[in-house]
Design a protein around this motif. Structure first.
Motif, PDB file in Angstrom:
ATOM      1  N   ALA A  41       0.563  -1.171   0.042  1.00 29.45           N
ATOM      2  CA  ALA A  41      -0.027  -0.086   0.017  1.00 29.45           C
ATOM      3  C   ALA A  41       0.823   1.295  -0.018  1.00 29.45           C
ATOM      4  N   VAL A  42       2.159   1.141   0.081  1.00 31.31           N
ATOM      5  CA  VAL A  42       3.144   2.427  -0.005  1.00 31.31           C
ATOM      6  C   VAL A  42       3.488   2.571  -1.324  1.00 31.31           C
ATOM      7  N   VAL A  43       3.492   4.075  -1.776  1.00 30.29           N
ATOM      8  CA  VAL A  43       3.672   4.003  -2.948  1.00 30.29           C
ATOM      9  C   VAL A  43       4.739   5.234  -3.376  1.00 30.29           C
ATOM     10  N   TYR A  44       5.546   5.014  -4.392  1.00 32.28           N
ATOM     11  CA  TYR A  44       6.475   6.222  -4.747  1.00 32.28           C
ATOM     12  C   TYR A  44       5.817   7.319  -5.484  1.00 32.28           C
ATOM     13  N   PRO A 162      13.321   6.848   0.378  1.00 30.23           N
ATOM     14  CA  PRO A 162      14.423   8.011   0.669  1.00 30.23           C
ATOM     15  C   PRO A 162      15.524   7.854  -0.327  1.00 30.23           C
ATOM     16  N   PHE A 163      15.774   9.130  -0.679  1.00 27.64           N
ATOM     17  CA  PHE A 163      16.860   9.207  -2.149  1.00 27.64           C
ATOM     18  C   PHE A 163      16.378   8.467  -3.274  1.00 27.64           C
ATOM     19  N   GLY A 164      15.088   8.295  -3.417  1.00 30.32           N
ATOM     20  CA  GLY A 164      14.352   7.639  -4.492  1.00 30.32           C
ATOM     21  C   GLY A 164      14.514   6.183  -4.579  1.00 30.32           C
ATOM     22  N   LEU A 165      14.927   5.490  -3.384  1.00 34.07           N
ATOM     23  CA  LEU A 165      15.034   4.098  -3.162  1.00 34.07           C
ATOM     24  C   LEU A 165      13.748   3.628  -2.722  1.00 34.07           C
ATOM     25  N   SER A 166      12.932   3.138  -3.601  1.00 31.44           N
ATOM     26  CA  SER A 166      11.509   2.667  -3.029  1.00 31.44           C
ATOM     27  C   SER A 166      11.595   1.468  -2.456  1.00 31.44           C
ATOM     28  N   LYS A 167      10.606   1.298  -1.632  1.00 34.21           N
ATOM     29  CA  LYS A 167      10.343   0.010  -0.695  1.00 34.21           C
ATOM     30  C   LYS A 167      11.285  -0.132   0.192  1.00 34.21           C
ATOM     31  N   THR A 168      11.928   0.999   0.727  1.00 35.92           N
ATOM     32  CA  THR A 168      13.022   1.170   1.768  1.00 35.92           C
ATOM     33  C   THR A 168      12.314   1.060   3.352  1.00 35.92           C
ATOM     34  N   VAL A 169      12.811   0.064   4.039  1.00 35.73           N
ATOM     35  CA  VAL A 169      12.266   0.080   5.581  1.00 35.73           C
ATOM     36  C   VAL A 169      13.314   0.266   6.568  1.00 35.73           C
ATOM     37  N   GLY A 201      12.689  11.984   0.820  1.00 32.01           N
ATOM     38  CA  GLY A 201      11.897  10.995   0.065  1.00 32.01           C
ATOM     39  C   GLY A 201      11.067  10.001   0.893  1.00 32.01           C
ATOM     40  N   ASN A 202      11.324  10.127   2.075  1.00 28.90           N
ATOM     41  CA  ASN A 202      10.569   9.348   2.987  1.00 28.90           C
ATOM     42  C   ASN A 202       9.351  10.119   3.271  1.00 28.90           C
ATOM     43  N   SER A 203       9.231  11.413   3.054  1.00 34.75           N
ATOM     44  CA  SER A 203       8.157  12.283   3.348  1.00 34.75           C
ATOM     45  C   SER A 203       6.911  11.887   2.594  1.00 34.75           C
ATOM     46  N   GLY A 204       5.633  11.877   3.421  1.00 38.03           N
ATOM     47  CA  GLY A 204       4.692  11.487   2.908  1.00 38.03           C
ATOM     48  C   GLY A 204       4.232   9.695   3.154  1.00 38.03           C
ATOM     49  N   GLY A 205       5.351   9.010   3.384  1.00 39.66           N
ATOM     50  CA  GLY A 205       5.216   7.832   3.800  1.00 39.66           C
ATOM     51  C   GLY A 205       4.722   7.489   5.343  1.00 39.66           C
ATOM     52  N   PRO A 206       4.265   6.071   5.342  1.00 41.50           N
ATOM     53  CA  PRO A 206       3.380   6.029   6.643  1.00 41.50           C
ATOM     54  C   PRO A 206       4.458   5.458   7.855  1.00 41.50           C
ATOM     55  N   LEU A 207       4.327   5.988   9.144  1.00 41.82           N
ATOM     56  CA  LEU A 207       4.860   5.445  10.240  1.00 41.82           C
ATOM     57  C   LEU A 207       3.806   4.418  10.885  1.00 41.82           C
TER      58      LEU A 207
END
Length: 446
Positions: A41-44, A162-169, A201-207
């Motif tokens: 459910a997390v998008v770039y 972050p920095f365009g590296l999608s699906k980073t946890v 790049g993390n901005s807008g993603g979920p915590l």
């Protein structure tokens, strides 16, 4: 190969497979389960923005007044960020600063599918935006939880690009709640603080908590993220703002009718207030929601919505986090006792916006042939002293485009608690940036 050897190899293979399976089960902790559950459910989010750049050197006079004269060319810049799908129909939450000014927004899902997105609504003051993508089938979602029961030290997970590296946890803990901090000459209030690594790049993603629920939207980085300090907008605030943006496309300006000031130690002692936090109610607008709820001049505002109020600026910012018609509790200190009241903001009265523009800025505006022009400048005001005149065209207020009286009022409502307002004014062929200070320390009530 002898039958005994074959049986031994089969048994060994089965035992190895069984051991690997047991090892995998042991390694599948809460963080792994959250990632597997929520990451689809997390998008770039990628954006494109066209900006005008100058290529002719301006005259000294233009440089001094910030004129718009000179040749210009259009240039395309790209941005990136993250978002999270909260509704299977394609509703996505992200930060306002991720998509602000974008001419095109592209959303890429974890499975590689790409969509163009439209903006349903955004709000710069709360740094939240709602996007919509159209898919043929239901999309994976993450559930919006609550931030009211967060525990300091509980495990949280951040997912983004972050920095365009999608699906980073990244994983960490809740370091603090209701956090206030200052960055870029601005005060940010009521944030969840975490030591989970949050980078550009993390901005807008979920915590997320260990149940896979969204407990915040990552939005701010302190000190470049190098100190393990990140911030997220708490889920309860996200829910209020997202509901407002989804229903109305904007956050309706809220008003309770309270003007607050910082609480000096001497005044606090006189009132019997022995705490180092709180804001002093200096006036209550008659007939306002605050007056109807029983708030009085001289009350100390100790808490709002279950969290402490540090000072007047904290109070102002927190009130703006509640849209019109959205109730919240306020704890007041009066005559040696604490009491809890319920406040329900209403929309800011338009008559007060016009008074705000005239009394504190010295301006009156009207719509003329598709533009917003000054219809009056108050004699003796700062606006008059800097040379503004009736007929001047107002293009922007605090970088927000204003072509109508309604847009001007909304921009002024957003700016009303600041010390000044930045105007982009056109006269003839030239435009000038002019900063006007609000003329009185005690402004309109919130």
């Amino acid at each position: 190969m002898k039958a005994g050897v074959v049986r031994w190899l089969v048994v060994a293979t089965l035992l190895a497979a069984s051991g690997a399976s047991a090892d995998m089960a042991r390694r599948r902790d809460a963080v792994v389960e959250v990632v597997q559950k929520v990451s689809p459910a997390v998008v770039y989010i990628g954006t494109e923005q066209e900006v005008e750049s100058r290529f002719r050197r301006r005259s000294p006079l233009e440089e001094f007044f910030g004129g718009l004269g000179g040749g210009q060319e259009r240039q395309k810049i790209e941005g990136l960020g993250s978002g999270v799908i909260i509704d299977a129909s394609g509703i996505i939450v992200t930060n306002d600063h991720v998509i602000r000014g974008a001419s095109a927004i592209h959303v890429v899902l974890a499975d590689g599918r790409s969509f163009d997105a439209e903006v349903i609504g955004s709000d710069a003051a709360n740094d939240l935006a709602v996007l919509k993508v159209s898919a043929k089938e239901a999309l994976p979602i993450a559930r919006l939880g609550t931030s009211s029961d967060l525990m300091i030290g509980e495990t949280v997970v951040a997912i983004g690009s972050p920095f365009g590296l999608s699906k980073t946890v990244t994983a960490g803990v809740v370091s603090a709640t209701g956090r206030t901090f200052r960055a870029d000459n601005r005060v940010y209030n009521d944030f969840v603080q975490t030591d989970a690594a949050i980078n550009p790049g993390n901005s807008g993603g979920p915590l997320l908590n260990v149940d896979g629920e969204i407990i915040g939207i990552n939005t701010a980085i302190f000190g470049g993220g190098a100190q393990g300090i990140g911030f997220a907008i708490p889920a309860d605030k996200v829910r209020r703002i997202v509901d407002e943006l989804t229903r109305f496309g904007k956050v309706r300006p809220a008003w309770v009718g309270i003007d607050a000031a910082d609480l000096p130690p001497r005044v606090a002692r006189q009132l019997g207030w022995d705490r180092s936090y709180g804001a002093l109610v200096t006036s209550v607008e008659p007939g306002s929601p605050a007056a109807q709820a029983g708030v009085r001049r001289g009350d100390v505002v100790a808490e709002l919505g279950g969290s402490r109020i540090q000072d007047a600026e904290d109070f102002d910012t927190r009130v703006r986090g509640y849209p019109a018609r959205s109730s919240f509790s306020v704890v007041l200190f009066r005559d040696g006792e604490s009491r809890t009241l319920q406040l329900t903001p209403t929309e800011f009265p338009s008559r007060m916006v016009e008074s705000l523009a005239w009394d504190r800025l010295g301006l009156r505006v009207k719509e003329v042939k598709g533009v917003l022009a000054l219809s009056g400048v108050r004699p003796g005001s700062v606006a008059s002293e800097v040379g503004l005149e009736p007929g001047d065209i107002i293009l922007r207020v605090n970088n927000q485009q204003v072509a109508t009286a309604d847009a001007f009022r909304e921009a002024l409502l957003t700016a009303r608690r600041g010390r000044s307002v930045l105007l982009l004014v056109r006269r003839g062929r030239y435009g000038y940036h002019i900063t006007l200070p609000f003329e009185q320390d005690q402004g309109q009530s919130l």
